[in-house]
Structures are given as C-alpha cells and as structure tokens.
Write a protein that holds these residues in place. Structure first.
Motif, PDB file in Angstrom:
ATOM      1  N   GLN A   1       3.458 104.305   2.056  1.00  0.00           N
ATOM      2  CA  GLN A   1       3.032 103.635   0.839  1.00  0.00           C
ATOM      3  C   GLN A   1       1.553 103.302   0.907  1.00  0.00           C
ATOM      4  O   GLN A   1       0.999 103.065   1.981  1.00  0.00           O
ATOM      5  N   LEU A   2       0.928 103.281  -0.259  1.00  0.00           N
ATOM      6  CA  LEU A   2      -0.464 102.895  -0.383  1.00  0.00           C
ATOM      7  C   LEU A   2      -0.564 101.688  -1.297  1.00  0.00           C
ATOM      8  O   LEU A   2       0.086 101.639  -2.343  1.00  0.00           O
ATOM      9  N   VAL A   3      -1.383 100.745  -0.912  1.00  0.00           N
ATOM     10  CA  VAL A   3      -1.601  99.553  -1.718  1.00  0.00           C
ATOM     11  C   VAL A   3      -3.092  99.337  -1.884  1.00  0.00           C
ATOM     12  O   VAL A   3      -3.812  99.168  -0.900  1.00  0.00           O
ATOM     13  N   GLU A   4      -3.547  99.337  -3.134  1.00  0.00           N
ATOM     14  CA  GLU A   4      -4.954  99.092  -3.437  1.00  0.00           C
ATOM     15  C   GLU A   4      -5.174  97.626  -3.788  1.00  0.00           C
ATOM     16  O   GLU A   4      -4.278  96.946  -4.273  1.00  0.00           O
ATOM     17  N   SER A   5      -6.393  97.195  -3.575  1.00  0.00           N
ATOM     18  CA  SER A   5      -6.788  95.861  -3.977  1.00  0.00           C
ATOM     19  C   SER A   5      -8.300  95.830  -4.139  1.00  0.00           C
ATOM     20  O   SER A   5      -8.997  96.745  -3.719  1.00  0.00           O
TER      21      SER A   5
ATOM     22  N   ASP B   1     -12.497 101.633 -15.193  1.00  0.00           N
ATOM     23  CA  ASP B   1     -11.362 102.536 -15.021  1.00  0.00           C
ATOM     24  C   ASP B   1     -10.302 101.834 -14.194  1.00  0.00           C
ATOM     25  O   ASP B   1     -10.562 100.813 -13.560  1.00  0.00           O
ATOM     26  N   VAL B   2      -9.118 102.426 -14.198  1.00  0.00           N
ATOM     27  CA  VAL B   2      -8.144 102.112 -13.177  1.00  0.00           C
ATOM     28  C   VAL B   2      -8.413 103.041 -12.004  1.00  0.00           C
ATOM     29  O   VAL B   2      -8.480 104.264 -12.179  1.00  0.00           O
ATOM     30  N   TYR B   3      -8.586 102.473 -10.833  1.00  0.00           N
ATOM     31  CA  TYR B   3      -8.892 103.242  -9.646  1.00  0.00           C
ATOM     32  C   TYR B   3      -7.648 103.382  -8.789  1.00  0.00           C
ATOM     33  O   TYR B   3      -6.942 102.404  -8.524  1.00  0.00           O
TER      34      TYR B   3
ATOM     35  N   GLY C   1      -2.741 101.557  -8.311  1.00  0.00           N
ATOM     36  CA  GLY C   1      -3.940 101.426  -9.115  1.00  0.00           C
ATOM     37  C   GLY C   1      -4.465 100.002  -9.158  1.00  0.00           C
ATOM     38  O   GLY C   1      -3.699  99.040  -9.110  1.00  0.00           O
ATOM     39  N   THR C   2      -5.767  99.882  -9.239  1.00  0.00           N
ATOM     40  CA  THR C   2      -6.405  98.583  -9.397  1.00  0.00           C
ATOM     41  C   THR C   2      -7.484  98.715 -10.466  1.00  0.00           C
ATOM     42  O   THR C   2      -8.266  99.662 -10.469  1.00  0.00           O
ATOM     43  N   LEU C   3      -7.504  97.770 -11.382  1.00  0.00           N
ATOM     44  CA  LEU C   3      -8.384  97.862 -12.540  1.00  0.00           C
ATOM     45  C   LEU C   3      -9.768  97.322 -12.230  1.00  0.00           C
ATOM     46  O   LEU C   3      -9.918  96.202 -11.737  1.00  0.00           O
ATOM     47  N   VAL C   4     -10.767  98.129 -12.529  1.00  0.00           N
ATOM     48  CA  VAL C   4     -12.163  97.721 -12.430  1.00  0.00           C
ATOM     49  C   VAL C   4     -12.741  97.679 -13.832  1.00  0.00           C
ATOM     50  O   VAL C   4     -12.714  98.680 -14.549  1.00  0.00           O
TER      51      VAL C   4
END
Length: 125
Positions: free
Chosen positions: A3-7, A91-93, A118-121
């Motif tokens: 699993q991948l988790v962005e922040s 964007d959503v990254y 995804g994480t929103l910038v």
C-alpha cells in the motif's frame, strides 16, 4: 499486499512550498521505482517526477527546476519537494510505485500499478 499513503498536501500561496510524502508498506522485496503524478479536473493524469532504484530521476518540463524527488530507502518513502508553486500546479497528486513484493514465502511478483489515494495541492491567494 503493498500500500501507498501520501500526505503533505494543502493550501499554499503562489511562490510557496510544500513537501509531499509517500510511504510504501507491506511485504516489499524491492522498490524498483517511485513516482509522482498529478491530475487536474478534466485533464489526464500526468507524470510529475520519478526516481528509479539507481537514483535516475525524470521530471516533467513544467516542474523542472522547481520540484525535487527524493527517496529514503530505509523508510520506504518517497518525497516531492515543491518550490515556487504556481496556481497551475493545483492538482491532486498521486504516488505511484513499481514494487517487487512477496506474494508467498516462495514467490515474488512485480506490480508497477500501485497507487496512493491522492493528496490535494491547492495553490491560490
């Protein structure tokens, strides 16, 4: 399972900076490559930056010189340092990984289509 988790996303003013993190977890044998993509509403997902296991990096022309991808192998984490942010960077990254993982005690499998949530910038005044 891998699993991948962005922040690290959020709201930032033009010219500001953000640092995104992507942590990979699970039965990882080897992370072959990690990358960052972004997708704005109504547009196709595009590659922002990537890094292979030999530290070869690739950047899109739109972010070259402003963004830097890095990796901490011990933490199975990739970072995207974003400087001089522009409104068009909104964007959503998404983090993407090409990982060879343990599918069983005797076998390994490779999956290049692992994505974070995804994480929103948002870059705006």
């Amino acid at each position: 399972q891998v699993q991948l988790v962005e922040s690290g996303g959020g709201l930032v003013q033009p010219g500001g900076s953000l640092r995104l993190s992507c942590v990979a977890s699970g039965s990882i044998f080897r992370i072959n490559a990690m990358g960052w993509y972004r997708q704005a509403p109504g547009k196709e997902r595009e590659l922002v930056a990537s890094m292979t296991s030999d530290d070869t990096t690739t950047y899109s022309d739109s972010v070259k010189g402003r963004f830097t991808i890095s990796r901490d192998n011990a933490k199975n984490t990739a970072y995207l340092q974003m400087n001089s942010l522009k409104p068009e960077d909104t964007d959503v990254y998404y983090c993407n990984a090409d990982i060879t993982y343990y599918s069983s005690p005797y076998y390994r499998r490779r999956n290049s289509d692992i994505w974070g949530q995804g994480t929103l910038v948002t870059v705006s005044s």
